[in-house]
Design a protein around this motif. Structure first.
Motif, PDB file in Angstrom:
ATOM      1  N   PRO A 124       0.617  -1.420  -0.219  1.00 45.48           N
ATOM      2  CA  PRO A 124      -0.107  -0.525   0.196  1.00 45.48           C
ATOM      3  C   PRO A 124       0.981   1.206  -0.250  1.00 45.48           C
ATOM      4  O   PRO A 124       0.382   2.025  -0.597  1.00 45.48           O
ATOM      5  CB  PRO A 124      -0.502  -0.562   1.399  1.00 45.48           C
ATOM      6  N   ASP A 125       1.919   1.278   0.461  1.00 45.99           N
ATOM      7  CA  ASP A 125       3.057   2.155   0.508  1.00 45.99           C
ATOM      8  C   ASP A 125       3.290   3.096  -0.642  1.00 45.99           C
ATOM      9  O   ASP A 125       3.428   3.998  -1.387  1.00 45.99           O
ATOM     10  CB  ASP A 125       4.208   2.333   0.960  1.00 45.99           C
ATOM     11  N   TRP A 126       3.729   1.503  -1.720  1.00 45.52           N
ATOM     12  CA  TRP A 126       4.861   1.678  -3.165  1.00 45.52           C
ATOM     13  C   TRP A 126       2.889   2.143  -4.094  1.00 45.52           C
ATOM     14  O   TRP A 126       3.580   3.610  -4.557  1.00 45.52           O
ATOM     15  CB  TRP A 126       4.579   0.491  -3.924  1.00 45.52           C
ATOM     16  N   GLU A 127       1.719   1.485  -3.739  1.00 46.86           N
ATOM     17  CA  GLU A 127       0.747   2.565  -4.259  1.00 46.86           C
ATOM     18  C   GLU A 127       0.882   3.901  -3.819  1.00 46.86           C
ATOM     19  O   GLU A 127       0.821   4.963  -4.591  1.00 46.86           O
ATOM     20  CB  GLU A 127      -0.370   1.856  -4.093  1.00 46.86           C
ATOM     21  N   ALA A 128       0.835   4.230  -3.069  1.00 38.40           N
ATOM     22  CA  ALA A 128       0.579   5.554  -2.822  1.00 38.40           C
ATOM     23  C   ALA A 128       2.083   6.853  -2.652  1.00 38.40           C
ATOM     24  O   ALA A 128       2.090   7.839  -3.579  1.00 38.40           O
ATOM     25  CB  ALA A 128      -0.023   5.821  -0.935  1.00 38.40           C
ATOM     26  N   SER A 129       3.133   5.886  -2.650  1.00 38.22           N
ATOM     27  CA  SER A 129       4.398   6.426  -3.323  1.00 38.22           C
ATOM     28  C   SER A 129       4.007   6.614  -4.839  1.00 38.22           C
ATOM     29  O   SER A 129       4.458   7.590  -5.296  1.00 38.22           O
ATOM     30  CB  SER A 129       5.527   5.734  -2.772  1.00 38.22           C
ATOM     31  N   ILE A 130       3.405   5.798  -5.959  1.00 34.41           N
ATOM     32  CA  ILE A 130       3.587   5.643  -7.226  1.00 34.41           C
ATOM     33  C   ILE A 130       2.554   6.744  -7.436  1.00 34.41           C
ATOM     34  O   ILE A 130       2.672   7.394  -8.405  1.00 34.41           O
ATOM     35  CB  ILE A 130       3.134   4.586  -7.903  1.00 34.41           C
ATOM     36  N   GLU A 131       1.448   6.807  -7.325  1.00 40.88           N
ATOM     37  CA  GLU A 131       0.133   8.197  -7.509  1.00 40.88           C
ATOM     38  C   GLU A 131       1.359   9.076  -7.511  1.00 40.88           C
ATOM     39  O   GLU A 131       0.630  10.062  -8.021  1.00 40.88           O
ATOM     40  CB  GLU A 131      -1.067   7.818  -6.369  1.00 40.88           C
ATOM     41  N   GLN A 132       1.357   9.134  -5.751  1.00 39.98           N
ATOM     42  CA  GLN A 132       2.389  11.189  -5.503  1.00 39.98           C
ATOM     43  C   GLN A 132       3.180  10.986  -7.268  1.00 39.98           C
ATOM     44  O   GLN A 132       2.920  12.413  -7.851  1.00 39.98           O
ATOM     45  CB  GLN A 132       2.013  11.219  -4.246  1.00 39.98           C
ATOM     46  N   LEU A 133       3.922  10.153  -6.892  1.00 41.35           N
ATOM     47  CA  LEU A 133       5.241   9.998  -8.239  1.00 41.35           C
ATOM     48  C   LEU A 133       4.224  10.529  -9.542  1.00 41.35           C
ATOM     49  O   LEU A 133       4.982  11.812 -10.009  1.00 41.35           O
ATOM     50  CB  LEU A 133       6.158   9.256  -8.162  1.00 41.35           C
ATOM     51  N   VAL A 134       3.668  10.208  -9.712  1.00 38.78           N
ATOM     52  CA  VAL A 134       3.069  10.394 -11.733  1.00 38.78           C
ATOM     53  C   VAL A 134       1.858  11.131 -10.967  1.00 38.78           C
ATOM     54  O   VAL A 134       1.637  12.086 -12.539  1.00 38.78           O
ATOM     55  CB  VAL A 134       2.383   8.824 -11.734  1.00 38.78           C
ATOM     56  N   ASN A 135       1.773  11.929 -10.368  1.00 38.40           N
ATOM     57  CA  ASN A 135       0.675  13.033 -10.496  1.00 38.40           C
ATOM     58  C   ASN A 135       1.516  14.058 -10.415  1.00 38.40           C
ATOM     59  O   ASN A 135       0.856  15.310 -10.512  1.00 38.40           O
ATOM     60  CB  ASN A 135      -0.631  12.480  -9.584  1.00 38.40           C
ATOM     61  N   ARG A 136       2.982  14.490 -10.201  1.00 40.18           N
ATOM     62  CA  ARG A 136       3.953  15.587 -10.524  1.00 40.18           C
ATOM     63  C   ARG A 136       3.790  16.512 -11.018  1.00 40.18           C
ATOM     64  O   ARG A 136       3.227  15.733 -12.968  1.00 40.18           O
ATOM     65  CB  ARG A 136       5.508  15.244  -9.573  1.00 40.18           C
TER      66      ARG A 136
END
Length: 167
Positions: free
Chosen positions: A130-142
């Motif tokens: 779940p941390d990977w998922e949240a981090s990915i979402e933050q990264l790709v939405n930059r």
């Protein structure tokens, strides 16, 4: 947002590659390593198409799944980025578990090396994903692309020229 196996794999390799891929910038169709991997995937185990099922679930696509033994077979050309391949397979196992498949396992296969590695999902993995998922979402939405990482592995990447060749 539905994540794919590539999102997970790229997250563990290079955040810039992840951002570019997610935002529709891809050079994979012209890169020889990608073509070699696709050919390997089609020819390494020709009997698989009849024995195993393809599964598409929550954005992921598992090409070879044995529903009887609950085993995912993931083929890779090389073990150079094994940590990312393991993470991708762990994510597939996580998604299957989320949909009620009990105790699935994975086999990471390197036909060219004649090696196979069993991958299981641990409690620590279940907490980390779940941390990977949240981090990915933050990264790709930059709004801006992450910087280059300038590692040796970059020279083999389909994005190499985009990242390093000045105009």
């Amino acid at each position: 947002m539905h994540l794919t196996g590539k999102h997970i794999n790229y997250y563990h390799i290079c955040h810039r590659k992840l951002w570019l891929f997610h935002n529709g910038i891809s050079f994979q169709h012209t890169h020889e390593n990608v073509a070699d991997g696709s050919l390997l995937h089609q020819t390494a185990y020709p009997q698989r198409a009849a024995r195993y099922r393809e599964v598409q679930l929550d954005g992921i696509k598992i090409d070879f799944y044995d529903p009887q033994d609950r085993v995912i077979h993931e083929i890779k050309r090389s073990d150079k980025l094994e940590h990312a391949s393991i993470a991708q397979l762990q994510y597939y196992l996580y998604v299957l578990e989320r949909h009620g498949v009990r105790e699935p396992t994975g086999l990471l296969e390197y036909p060219k090396l004649r090696q196979t590695q069993t991958v299981v999902l641990t409690d620590a993995d279940r907490q980390a994903i779940p941390d990977w998922e949240a981090s990915i979402e933050q990264l790709v939405n930059r709004p801006e692309c992450p910087p280059v990482i300038n590692k040796l592995l970059c020279k083999q990447c389909s994005y190499y020229e985009f990242c390093y060749v000045a105009e």
